[in-house]
Design an enzyme around this catalytic site. Structure first.
Site, PDB file in Angstrom:
ATOM      1  N   HIS A  55       0.861  -1.196   0.000  1.00 53.86           N
ATOM      2  CA  HIS A  55       0.000   0.000   0.000  1.00 53.86           C
ATOM      3  C   HIS A  55       0.896   1.246   0.000  1.00 53.86           C
ATOM      4  CE1 HIS A  55       1.160   0.031   4.186  1.00 53.86           C
ATOM      5  NE2 HIS A  55       0.616  -1.160   4.365  1.00 53.86           N
ATOM      6  N   ARG A  56       0.275   2.413   0.155  1.00 56.03           N
ATOM      7  CA  ARG A  56       1.033   3.663   0.064  1.00 56.03           C
ATOM      8  C   ARG A  56       2.113   3.781   1.138  1.00 56.03           C
ATOM      9  NH1 ARG A  56      -2.203   7.876   1.129  1.00 56.03           N
ATOM     10  NH2 ARG A  56      -4.033   6.594   1.540  1.00 56.03           N
ATOM     11  N   HIS A  89       4.053   1.278   2.180  1.00 49.82           N
ATOM     12  CA  HIS A  89       5.231   0.608   1.602  1.00 49.82           C
ATOM     13  C   HIS A  89       5.850   1.468   0.500  1.00 49.82           C
ATOM     14  CE1 HIS A  89       2.870  -3.059   2.935  1.00 49.82           C
ATOM     15  NE2 HIS A  89       4.036  -3.233   3.543  1.00 49.82           N
ATOM     16  N   GLN A 101       9.380  -2.959  16.364  1.00 50.03           N
ATOM     17  CA  GLN A 101      10.139  -3.751  15.388  1.00 50.03           C
ATOM     18  C   GLN A 101      11.424  -3.017  14.980  1.00 50.03           C
ATOM     19  OE1 GLN A 101       8.506  -6.175  12.016  1.00 50.03           O
ATOM     20  NE2 GLN A 101       8.944  -4.366  10.809  1.00 50.03           N
ATOM     21  N   SER A 125      -2.077  -0.102   6.718  1.00 53.11           N
ATOM     22  CA  SER A 125      -1.587  -1.423   7.098  1.00 53.11           C
ATOM     23  C   SER A 125      -2.186  -2.434   6.134  1.00 53.11           C
ATOM     24  CB  SER A 125      -2.039  -1.745   8.525  1.00 53.11           C
ATOM     25  OG  SER A 125      -1.998  -3.139   8.754  1.00 53.11           O
ATOM     26  N   SER A 126      -1.427  -3.475   5.829  1.00 57.09           N
ATOM     27  CA  SER A 126      -1.958  -4.519   4.931  1.00 57.09           C
ATOM     28  C   SER A 126      -3.218  -5.119   5.531  1.00 57.09           C
ATOM     29  CB  SER A 126      -0.913  -5.610   4.732  1.00 57.09           C
ATOM     30  OG  SER A 126       0.254  -5.052   4.187  1.00 57.09           O
TER      31      SER A 126
HETATM   32  O1  PAF Z   1       7.126  -5.325   8.868  1.00 56.56           O
HETATM   33  C1  PAF Z   1       7.008  -6.337   8.161  1.00 56.56           C
HETATM   34  O2  PAF Z   1       6.297  -6.366   7.157  1.00 56.56           O
HETATM   35  C2  PAF Z   1       7.756  -7.605   8.554  1.00 56.56           C
HETATM   36  O3  PAF Z   1       7.811  -7.746   9.935  1.00 56.56           O
HETATM   37  C3  PAF Z   1       9.149  -7.724   7.934  1.00 56.56           C
HETATM   38  C4  PAF Z   1      10.086  -6.616   8.433  1.00 56.56           C
HETATM   39  C5  PAF Z   1       9.038  -7.671   6.422  1.00 56.56           C
HETATM   40  C6  PAF Z   1       9.777  -9.074   8.333  1.00 56.56           C
HETATM   41  O4  PAF Z   1       9.000 -10.138   7.879  1.00 56.56           O
END
Ligand code: PAF
Length: 289
Positions: free
Chosen positions: A34-35, A37, A157, A189-190
């Site tokens: 999505h936007r 990413h 993360q 978010s996906s």
């Molecule tokens: O944020 C995500 O989409 C995932 O946690 C990642 C960093 C691609 C690892 O699978």
């Protein structure tokens, strides 16, 4: 855009660029792009000579089998978006290519993340960050980028991956890209694709509550009371079920309970909205340079 499904093929294709010392930017994803990413892709395309994206729905970071099977997969649309935004390589492996010796092996297995994984997602999703560290260390080993692009939406993360890179002494820089939001503030978010229309509307309350907490913190109000007020407000909504709202200090992810801020102060939450679990955060008080 060149699509590779194996590490061997990707390495072969990248050999020339590596030899020339080209600056490779890497955007790891799980697809359903999505936007948000695309902001990462854009950041890489504008600052690196070559951009590699990966799409791999990593089974080892899902603590619920149902979340893994329901995770949206949109391969054709993903390809089109990546091409339109100037991505050069897409690495789209299968499980055997990422984990040739089985998914128990992890270069990050012995790492100690201390307080970074104690709370929030670390506490609510057992094994999640071990899986994230495992797959990201493997992806970095395959792609060997100069710069790794990560989204601020996954604040914890980012902290864990930063710590991993430091502990493993990996030669990569980390660039964090700001969260992209819908007009009502919902973080892209996906998983948003799985929200029904009523749930989608309800999800707008998440960011409003985080913004209210952030404003309260700036005004010097009590962090714990702000957390409780946000939890209560979301709990009162029939379609929302908040798991946590936490105010914490950015450098160690431990609760912030007031007083002078040593680092940036952040508020983060996880909220169930219908069948979907959403996370979001806001930097309430920026760090003092
Ligand atoms: O944020 C995500 O989409 C995932 O946690 C990642 C960093 C691609 C690892 O699978």
């Amino acid at each position: 855009m060149i699509i590779c499904t194996t590490a061997a093929e990707l390495n072969e294709r990248l050999a020339g660029a590596r030899k020339e010392g080209q600056r490779i930017g890497f955007v790891p994803t799980m697809g359903a792009l999505h936007r948000g990413h695309m902001a990462l892709i854009r950041a890489s395309v504008t600052s690196c000579e070559l951009t590699v994206a990966s799409i791999f729905v990593n089974p080892t970071q899902f603590n619920e089998a149902s979340d893994l099977s329901a995770y949206p997969r949109t391969p054709r649309a993903d390809e089109e978006l990546l091409i339109a935004h100037g991505c050069d390589f897409l690495y789209r492996p299968d499980v055997a290519d990422i984990y040739p010796n089985g998914d128990q092996e992890s270069a990050a297995a012995e790492l100690d993340f201390g307080s970074l994984t104690e709370r929030m997602e670390g506490a609510h999703r057992p094994g999640h960050f071990a899986g994230v560290a495992q797959v990201v260390s493997r992806l970095l080993d395959i792609v060997k980028p100069r710069v790794l692009f990560l989204g601020q939406k996954d604040y914890q993360q980012v902290a864990v991956i930063r710590s991993m890179v430091r502990q493993l002494d990996l030669p990569v820089m980390i660039e964090v890209v700001e969260t992209v939001r819908e007009v009502d503030g919902l973080a892209l978010s996906s998983r948003n694709r799985r929200l029904g229309p009523q749930e989608r509307k309800a999800a707008g309350l998440i960011n409003r509550q985080l913004s209210a907490v952030a404003a309260g913190l700036l005004a010097g109000w009590d962090p714990e009371k702000l957390e409780t007020a946000a939890m209560d407000a979301m709990q009162r909504h029939p379609l929302l079920n908040p798991e946590y709202v936490e105010v914490f200090t950015g450098h160690n992810l431990l609760p912030y309970r007031g007083g002078p801020a040593a680092a940036e102060i952040v508020v983060a939450c996880a909220v169930h909205c219908g069948p979907v679990r959403l996370i979001d955060n806001r930097i309430a008080i920026p760090s003092n340079p």
